[in-house]
Design an enzyme around this catalytic site. Structure first.
Site, short mmCIF file in Angstrom:
data_model
loop_
_atom_site.label_atom_id
_atom_site.label_comp_id
_atom_site.label_asym_id
_atom_site.label_seq_id
_atom_site.Cartn_x
_atom_site.Cartn_y
_atom_site.Cartn_z
N GLY A 1 -8.27 -6.73 4.58
CA GLY A 1 -9.14 -6.91 5.73
C GLY A 1 -8.53 -7.69 6.88
N ASN B 1 6.65 -39.41 -4.07
CA ASN B 1 5.83 -39.72 -2.89
C ASN B 1 6.62 -40.60 -1.93
OD1 ASN B 1 3.89 -38.38 -4.29
ND2 ASN B 1 2.67 -40.18 -4.79
N SER C 1 13.00 -42.41 -13.10
CA SER C 1 11.79 -41.64 -12.83
C SER C 1 11.69 -41.46 -11.32
CB SER C 1 10.57 -42.38 -13.37
OG SER C 1 9.41 -41.65 -13.04
N GLY D 1 10.10 -41.15 -8.03
CA GLY D 1 8.82 -41.41 -7.37
C GLY D 1 8.83 -40.61 -6.09
N LYS E 1 0.83 -1.20 0.00
CA LYS E 1 0.00 0.00 0.00
C LYS E 1 0.86 1.25 0.00
CE LYS E 1 -3.71 -0.49 2.51
NZ LYS E 1 -4.30 -0.71 3.85
N ARG F 1 -3.70 -1.42 -6.15
CA ARG F 1 -2.86 -2.62 -6.14
C ARG F 1 -3.31 -3.48 -7.31
NH1 ARG F 1 -5.95 -4.25 -0.76
NH2 ARG F 1 -7.92 -4.77 -1.68
N TYR G 1 11.19 -34.51 -18.19
CA TYR G 1 9.74 -34.41 -18.19
C TYR G 1 9.17 -34.48 -16.78
CZ TYR G 1 9.50 -39.49 -17.51
OH TYR G 1 9.62 -40.76 -17.01
N MET H 1 -5.75 -6.93 8.65
CA MET H 1 -5.25 -6.09 9.73
C MET H 1 -6.12 -4.84 9.81
SD MET H 1 -1.21 -6.75 9.31
CE MET H 1 -1.17 -6.20 7.63
N ARG I 1 -3.27 3.15 8.71
CA ARG I 1 -3.60 1.92 7.98
C ARG I 1 -2.41 0.99 7.94
NH1 ARG I 1 -4.72 4.65 2.33
NH2 ARG I 1 -5.99 2.80 1.93
N HIS J 1 -16.25 -8.58 1.74
CA HIS J 1 -15.23 -9.53 2.20
C HIS J 1 -15.42 -10.90 1.56
CE1 HIS J 1 -13.65 -12.53 5.09
NE2 HIS J 1 -12.61 -11.72 5.05
N CYS K 1 7.37 -38.76 -11.49
CA CYS K 1 6.01 -39.26 -11.64
C CYS K 1 5.23 -39.22 -10.33
CB CYS K 1 6.02 -40.67 -12.21
SG CYS K 1 6.82 -41.86 -11.13
N ARG L 1 5.10 -49.32 -15.01
CA ARG L 1 5.77 -49.78 -13.81
C ARG L 1 5.31 -51.20 -13.48
NH1 ARG L 1 4.48 -46.78 -8.32
NH2 ARG L 1 2.51 -47.89 -8.56
N GLU M 1 13.20 -43.91 -5.64
CA GLU M 1 12.23 -43.58 -4.59
C GLU M 1 12.71 -43.94 -3.20
OE1 GLU M 1 8.50 -45.52 -5.44
OE2 GLU M 1 9.51 -47.19 -6.40
P1 ADP Z 1 -7.81 -2.30 3.81
O1 ADP Z 1 -6.38 -2.65 3.72
O2 ADP Z 1 -8.61 -3.19 4.70
O3 ADP Z 1 -8.42 -2.04 2.50
P2 ADP Z 1 -7.39 0.49 4.08
O4 ADP Z 1 -6.19 0.85 4.84
O5 ADP Z 1 -7.28 0.52 2.61
O6 ADP Z 1 -7.88 -0.92 4.59
O7 ADP Z 1 -8.58 1.43 4.51
C1 ADP Z 1 -9.92 1.11 4.31
C2 ADP Z 1 -10.71 2.28 3.81
O8 ADP Z 1 -10.56 3.39 4.63
C3 ADP Z 1 -10.26 2.78 2.45
O9 ADP Z 1 -10.84 2.05 1.43
C4 ADP Z 1 -10.73 4.18 2.43
O10 ADP Z 1 -12.02 4.28 1.93
C5 ADP Z 1 -10.69 4.57 3.87
N1 ADP Z 1 -9.53 5.45 4.04
C6 ADP Z 1 -8.28 5.09 4.28
N2 ADP Z 1 -7.48 6.16 4.30
C7 ADP Z 1 -8.27 7.23 4.07
C8 ADP Z 1 -8.05 8.62 3.95
N3 ADP Z 1 -6.83 9.14 4.05
N4 ADP Z 1 -9.11 9.40 3.72
C9 ADP Z 1 -10.34 8.89 3.59
N5 ADP Z 1 -10.61 7.61 3.69
C10 ADP Z 1 -9.60 6.76 3.92
MG MG Z 2 6.49 -45.80 -5.02
MG MG Z 3 -7.75 -0.83 1.25
#
Ligand code: ADP
Ligand code: MG
Ligand code: MG
Length: 931
Positions: A137, A825, A821, A823, A58, A378, A908, A139, A128, A496, A888, A673, A802
């Site tokens: 989501g 496993n 060959s 093997g 990020k 990203r 192969y 952290m 963040r 999510h 194999c 085999r 093997e």
């Molecule tokens: P995640 O990694 O879970 O997507 P983010 O760190 O991207 O969490 O934050 C989640 C949401 O919080 C973002 O999608 C954005 O909408 C809001 N957010 C984060 N930073 C800002 C900011 N500087 N201003 C306004 N909204 C923000």
């Molecule tokens: Mg065998």
């Molecule tokens: Mg985000």
């Protein structure tokens, strides 16, 4: 940025950040210069997208976007080195950090013309997380930081909008209370305590929507939130903005080791040492009114890969609202009418991002009074299907080159073009009870479960399940892993559930607003149909249709084209498949063979592109119909004469099987085999069957029981099996080899002759003398057959590698063997001294402690088993330069292991038929990586 020195400095500085700033600063100065912990972005930008390791994904991309002039609110990133330091030093920070952060805040204040903690003109921040690989989501994020009882008034005055100010404040207290102070629901079934307070207030006021709450209502809510925190934590919500900031930073670093982040890392093999970065950024407001909004967008459709902007937004809302599914967001397409200027701007950003990052992007944006800000970008997660389509189309649009495209398609995702869909007739007959958003393509049918733990329980019982939730949260991850499909009644394509389904390749439907899920009563209701936990449900993640009851599945389009039941021109999926396979074949150097025992398997594999059979297990051929009785007669025979009688009966069956296989392979090499498993595996365990067999063979049941007892082994895996059988009973080897050569001679002299290249493989060899013993028989029988039939057959004799002894003495074995060959496993079992079937009791612990980085039976243990393989390759070639080398074991279908085989210089890999296309792509990727 010299990372090594950073770590060293970090490890030797033990003083706490708060008390020993001076001491540490002088130490750093003495070591010649200061380590940079804080990287700015905005008017001045320190980082770039190349710095993911240090800044996290990020942070690195925020820097990159700021640098190319995209509208990014200013901020800074605290590096992952600080995370490392934090965990190495009892959760303390490097001494210099405090001053660096304060300086960076001053710079944001300057650019925003606001002041952090100022009662008149307050600067608000977001804090963040952001690891090297995105862990969506997993952290925590905190928004609106910097609000307190004084600054909230300043914000209200500045914006002339007290309702807005108090809305921000209550959001902040809720997030901070949850994430930093730990005021959380007690368990899966209970509600979020802040939501409960909010609901109670709404109830008192007779209000339904959040938007109906006035400034005064929100002020009251803030009061109750603070009370909730005090009663739960015996501590007050902090008013000092720097205390808030450090609390938030600590919580983000702390969240690196929370349970869901740990599970996520295990699933995706992300090392704990990486750590997370922390991003602190000026807040922009999507909740300032109807000219403001927040949203998420993909530059292409992440479910099917179509080249359209795709996503959702909410007017007058803050970021988390979209993802949390509080209100149902609108499709981006609607923005074109509702906020035309911003829509145009977003399209412009979309093009610029794709051109710059050269991949599909997943971006988060906020519109504050018509001004668009990009808060994150990203490379977008996508379904396997979308990955393929995007790579092919971006190459055709010249945004990517062919090699990059090949690398961008996870090899496993080819599967999404091959997996079954619902059987069309069964699907038509089934009843659609509701529809939702198609978020993960494919067909899933299973028992309804409502909780992650029920999903786990039922799946451990061997049941297929569909996890049905109002919405999912990161705590459901484990349950989702156990489910065939995921169904939610709330939330859109960026919820999510959809996100995780895309990553896991799960079938998913989300936002099915027509169904009502009741956790207490454990019911799912739609259209007057009431389904309960344990009832069957079926979901089509490609169309979004939901059915009551089970539905059978049918072949994919690609499979139907390959077997001739669908014209290729009618299937875009097939065109994508063909294109990617053709590209892959151009770049790979490994040959792809298949493990097949029957003509049907062989034909499927050839259709998928197999270039030979690398392993035909002959034992499977002994189970069909009458054969098993002859096999048993052979095993139970008292002497060689009787054994030969039974073997003579088996010969025609084997011959017929081999002839079928040779015909199906049409001149491609076929490795067969010789008999491998311990003989008792063929004997009946069941009393009634034993008695019937006794009658048939004209012996007493006691005789059979006696023979079974005689064959009993304490440890059959290491007992009389493999070549040991053929050495003990040469007539078995003789019969099998005769069947192979006679079948070959027959097929080669048919009316339409088919060339045959048999490769005879001796299993479980450890000594050259074992191999020589069996090879002598092979050559003798070959001569006999060719003398008798007059057909000269081109064949090879080789061995499996093997057991470790075979790998170590490969130079000696290669004097006799024309091919090896691996093997893998058995080689893994014997090298690790570990039975694959008995590692269940400790495997999880080993993974958690990171003793095993992965399952050694799924991906080759490179530094152990892998080293034996490279040793065998080297030694084998030292005595026979042109020795043919293959693998194999089941590893041959695993992309990481295929990459290893490429590096090890094998000729192969041989995998199961459905994995052949995956292996073709993985082999190309291995070649490209090492080009
Ligand atoms: P995640 O990694 O879970 O997507 P983010 O760190 O991207 O969490 O934050 C989640 C949401 O919080 C973002 O999608 C954005 O909408 C809001 N957010 C984060 N930073 C800002 C900011 N500087 N201003 C306004 N909204 C923000
Ligand atoms: Mg065998
Ligand atoms: Mg985000």
């Amino acid at each position: 940025m010299p990372a090594k020195r950073t770590l060293k400095t970090a490890r030797t500085t033990v003083a706490s950040a708060r008390t020993a700033t001076k001491k540490a600063a002088s130490k750093a100065a003495m070591s010649g210069g200061r380590t940079q912990y804080v990287y700015a972005f905005g008017e001045h930008t320190d980082g770039s997208s190349a710095m993911r390791d240090l800044l996290g994904g990020k942070g690195a991309n925020l820097a990159e976007m700021a640098a190319i002039g995209l509208p990014v609110p200013p901020g800074f990133t605290i590096s992952t080195d600080v995370c490392t330091y934090f965990y190495d030093n009892q959760r303390r920070y490097p001494a210099a950090l405090k001053a660096d952060v304060e300086k960076a805040i001053a710079e944001i204040e300057r650019q925003q013309r606001k002041k952090f903690g100022d009662a008149d003109n307050p600067l608000l921040l977001s804090v963040r997380s952001g690891a090297r690989e995105s862990m969506p989501g997993m952290m925590d994020t905190i928004l609106n930081l910097g609000l307190n009882d004084a600054t909230v008034e300043g914000l209200a005055k500045r914006t002339a909008n007290p309702r807005f100010a108090y809305d921000c404040y209550r959001r902040f207290i809720q997030m901070y209370g949850d994430v930093v102070m730990g005021v959380q629901p007690a368990n899966q079934e209970s509600h979020n305590p802040f939501d409960e307070v909010m609901d109670a207030l709404k109830h008192e006021l007779h209000k339904v929507q959040d938007t109906e709450l006035t400034a005064a209502d929100l002020k009251e809510l803030v009061k109750r939130y603070k009370k909730l925190i005090r009663s739960r934590k015996r501590a007050d919500f902090p008013q000092d903005v720097y205390e808030q900031l450090w609390g938030a930073i600590g919580a983000v670093f702390g969240s690196w080791k929370n349970e869901r982040a740990i599970i996520y890392r295990q699933r995706y093999s992300i090392p704990t040492e990486w750590g997370t970065a922390v991003n602190v950024q000026a807040l922009v407001f999507g909740n300032l009114g109807d000219d403001s909004a927040t949203g998420v967008a993909f530059t292409r459709d992440p479910a099917n890969g179509e080249n359209v902007i795709y996503g959702e937004y909410l007017v007058n809302a803050q970021g988390e609202d979209v993802v949390a599914g509080v209100r149902t967001p609108k499709q981006i397409a609607e923005m074109e009418r509702e906020m035309p200027e911003s829509y145009k701007e977003l399209q412009r950003v979309r093009a610029k991002l794709e051109k710059h990052f050269r991949d599909m992007q997943d971006l988060e944006f906020t519109i504050e009074n018509r001004r668009l800000f990009i808060l994150q970008t990203r490379n977008g997660k996508r379904t396997g299907l979308a990955a393929i389509r995007i790579a092919v189309e971006m190459t055709e649009e010249k945004l990517m080159d062919q090699k990059t495209a090949l690398k961008k398609i996870p090899a496993e995702s080819i599967d999404s073009l091959l997996v079954p869909v619902f059987d069309a007739r069964a699907q038509k007959a089934a009843k659609v009870i509701a529809r939702g958003l198609p978020a993960g393509p494919g067909a899933a049918s299973g028992l309804i479960v409502f909780t992650a733990s029920a999903a786990e329980q039922e799946s451990r019982r061997g049941n297929r399940v569909v996890l049905c939730r109002i919405e999912t949260s990161p705590d459901d991850l484990k349950g989702m892993l156990y489910s065939q499909g995921i169904l939610t009644s709330r939330g859109g394509v960026s919820s999510h559930a959809a996100l995780v389904a895309r990553q896991l390749g799960k079938v998913c439907i989300c936002g099915a607003t027509g169904i009502a899920i009741n956790y207490e009563r454990k019911t799912l209701t739609a259209d007057n149909v009431v389904l309960r936990e344990g009832d069957y449900i079926s979901i089509d993640g490609s169309t979004g249709e939901i059915y009551a009851g089970p539905i059978d599945s049918a072949d994919s389009e690609v499979k139907r084209v390959l077997n001739g039941s669908l014209p290729p021109a009618q299937s875009y999926a097939y065109r994508l498949f063909e294109t990617v396979m053709a590209w892959a074949d151009k770049h790979r150097t490994l040959t792809i063979r298949t493990n097949a025992d029957t003509p049907a398997m062989a034909e499927q594999a050839v259709a998928y592109g197999a270039e030979g059979i690398g392993l035909c297990r002959t034992e499977h051929m002994f189970f069909d119909g009458d054969r098993i009785d002859y096999m048993r007669q052979m095993i139970l025979a008292a002497d060689e004469v009787q054994r030969r009688v039974a073997l003579k009966m088996l010969l025609p069956f084997q011959k017929k099987d081999f002839a079928g296989l040779f015909r199906a392979m049409n001149g491609r090499p076929v490795t067969i085999r010789l008999l491998d498993p311990p003989l008792h595996e063929f004997l009946p365990q069941d009393d009634a069957i034993r008695r019937k067999l006794a009658t048939k063979l004209g012996v007493t049941p006691e005789y059979i029981i006696e023979r079974i007892r005689a064959l009993h082994e304490e440890n059959p895996m290491l007992g009389c099996r493999g070549c040991r059988l053929g050495i003990l009973y040469p007539e078995i080897t003789e019969m099998q080899v005769r069947a192979i050569f006679e079948a070959a001679a027959q097929v080669m002299t048919m009316k339409k002759p088919v060339p045959v290249k048999p490769e005879i493989m001796i299993p479980l060899v450890g000594f050259k003398a074992e191999l020589a013993d069996q090879v002598t028989i092979v050559h003798r029988v070959a001569r006999e057959v060719s003398d008798r039939t007059g057909v000269k057959i081109d064949y090879l004799v080789g061995t499996m590698i093997e057991v470790p002894r075979a790998a170590i003495t490969a130079d000696e074995l290669a004097e006799v063997a024309e091919f090896f060959s691996f093997g893998t496993n058995d080689l893994t079992q014997t090298t690790l001294g570990l039975s694959r079937d008995d590692m269940g009791s400790f495997f999880e612990t080993y993974r958690q402690k990171e003793i095993y980085q992965h399952n050694p039976f799924a991906s080759i243990d490179e530094s152990g088993v892998g080293r034996l393989i490279t040793t065998a390759v080297e030694r084998g070639r030292s005595t026979r330069a042109n020795i043919k080398l293959g693998i194999c074991g089941e590893h041959a279908g695993d992309p990481a292991s295929i990459a290893f085989c490429h590096m090890a210089g094998l000729d192969y890999v041989s995998c199961s038929p459905p994995r052949v296309p995956i292996a073709r792509l993985a082999a190309a990727q291995a070649a490209l990586k090492n080009a």
